[in-house]
Each structure stands twice: as structure tokens, then as C-alpha cells.
Scaffold this motif. Sequence first.
Motif, PDB file in Angstrom:
ATOM      1  N   GLU A 103     -11.280  -4.962  -0.711  1.00  0.00           N
ATOM      2  CA  GLU A 103     -12.587  -5.585  -0.495  1.00  0.00           C
ATOM      3  C   GLU A 103     -12.596  -7.054  -0.903  1.00  0.00           C
ATOM      4  N   LEU A 109      -6.452   8.913  -5.828  1.00  0.00           N
ATOM      5  CA  LEU A 109      -7.280   8.130  -6.746  1.00  0.00           C
ATOM      6  C   LEU A 109      -6.893   6.655  -6.714  1.00  0.00           C
ATOM      7  N   LEU A 110      -5.603   6.386  -6.738  1.00  0.00           N
ATOM      8  CA  LEU A 110      -5.115   5.011  -6.686  1.00  0.00           C
ATOM      9  C   LEU A 110      -5.550   4.327  -5.397  1.00  0.00           C
ATOM     10  N   LYS A 111      -5.430   5.030  -4.294  1.00  0.00           N
ATOM     11  CA  LYS A 111      -5.823   4.461  -2.997  1.00  0.00           C
ATOM     12  C   LYS A 111      -7.311   4.119  -2.991  1.00  0.00           C
ATOM     13  N   GLU A 112      -8.123   5.023  -3.522  1.00  0.00           N
ATOM     14  CA  GLU A 112      -9.573   4.792  -3.573  1.00  0.00           C
ATOM     15  C   GLU A 112      -9.900   3.565  -4.438  1.00  0.00           C
ATOM     16  N   LYS A 113      -9.309   3.509  -5.630  1.00  0.00           N
ATOM     17  CA  LYS A 113      -9.559   2.371  -6.537  1.00  0.00           C
ATOM     18  C   LYS A 113      -9.036   1.072  -5.935  1.00  0.00           C
ATOM     19  N   TYR A 114      -7.879   1.132  -5.300  1.00  0.00           N
ATOM     20  CA  TYR A 114      -7.272  -0.048  -4.681  1.00  0.00           C
ATOM     21  C   TYR A 114      -8.190  -0.612  -3.594  1.00  0.00           C
ATOM     22  N   GLU A 115      -8.696   0.271  -2.755  1.00  0.00           N
ATOM     23  CA  GLU A 115      -9.559  -0.187  -1.660  1.00  0.00           C
ATOM     24  C   GLU A 115     -10.801  -0.885  -2.194  1.00  0.00           C
ATOM     25  N   LYS A 116     -11.364  -0.350  -3.279  1.00  0.00           N
ATOM     26  CA  LYS A 116     -12.564  -0.961  -3.849  1.00  0.00           C
ATOM     27  C   LYS A 116     -12.250  -2.268  -4.563  1.00  0.00           C
ATOM     28  N   ALA A 117     -11.209  -2.285  -5.364  1.00  0.00           N
ATOM     29  CA  ALA A 117     -10.921  -3.444  -6.215  1.00  0.00           C
ATOM     30  C   ALA A 117     -10.111  -4.530  -5.511  1.00  0.00           C
ATOM     31  N   LYS A 128       0.823  -1.207   0.000  1.00  0.00           N
ATOM     32  CA  LYS A 128       0.000   0.000   0.000  1.00  0.00           C
ATOM     33  C   LYS A 128       0.860   1.260   0.000  1.00  0.00           C
TER      34      LYS A 128
END
Length: 133
Positions: free
Chosen positions: A79, A68-76, A40
Motif C-alpha cells: 500500500e 499472515l506475512l502476506k497479509e501484513k506485507y500487503e498492508k504495510a 514476495k
Amino acid sequence: MKQIIKMAAMAAFAVLLFACGSSNTPSGTAEKALKCLQDKDFDGYVDLIYSHGDEVRKDEDKQGMVALLKEKYEKAVEENGGIKDYKILSEKISEDGNTAVVEYSITIGDEEKNEKMNMRKDEDGNWKIDFSK
């Protein structure tokens, strides 16, 4: 005895120097990028992205990319159980030596899949991730 110790130290230094220098390959950069994602370290990952032409990445642009990367990473990824493992499968460098494709496998949660990462040499000769393709 001193001669043996001196030779062993020189050999160890040579091995260390070779190991550190070998990361400036498409596969080495892909490995660093995947490790950054697994840890991370989004700042480190963004530093590995190719910046086109003479465009300079401003700090606020970088921080926006990190967010943006952190947000996308958390979702994809998060989770679905996070990155459990990754492995470089192959590296194909173009004839001109300026671009490459690295194939790798990545395990997110319990699912393993094969992916590709496009790479490009920057003006300093360092391999970077190229999202332009």
C-alpha cells in the motif's frame, strides 16, 4: 594452452564456491530475507526464520505464517509503494558467535529507513532470523 584453460576453470570454480559459501553469514541471511520480501517470496522468507529448540515447523504452521506475512506485507508495504531498495549497513556478531544483529536500510515507496534484524544460528550452524527478542 590447455593448462591455462584448466587453471582458469579451477579459479572460476573456486570463486563460485567461495561466493556460494559466503551467504551463511548474518548479513547474507538478512540479504536473502530482504530479497524474498522484495520478490514476495513469502515461503522463502519463512524458511529463514529460526525455529526455537527442537520444535519442528509443520507444513500447516508454515502455511499459516506465510498467509499472515502476506497479509501484513500487503498492508504495510504494498500500500506504500513496495520495496524499492535495501542495503546491509552493518553486522555485529555476539562474543559467543551464536547471535547477531544486522542493521540495514530499506526504501519502501519514497521513504528510506534504517532497521535491525536479530539473527541466531540454528542447530546446523545456519543463520536464521530470530523474532524472540
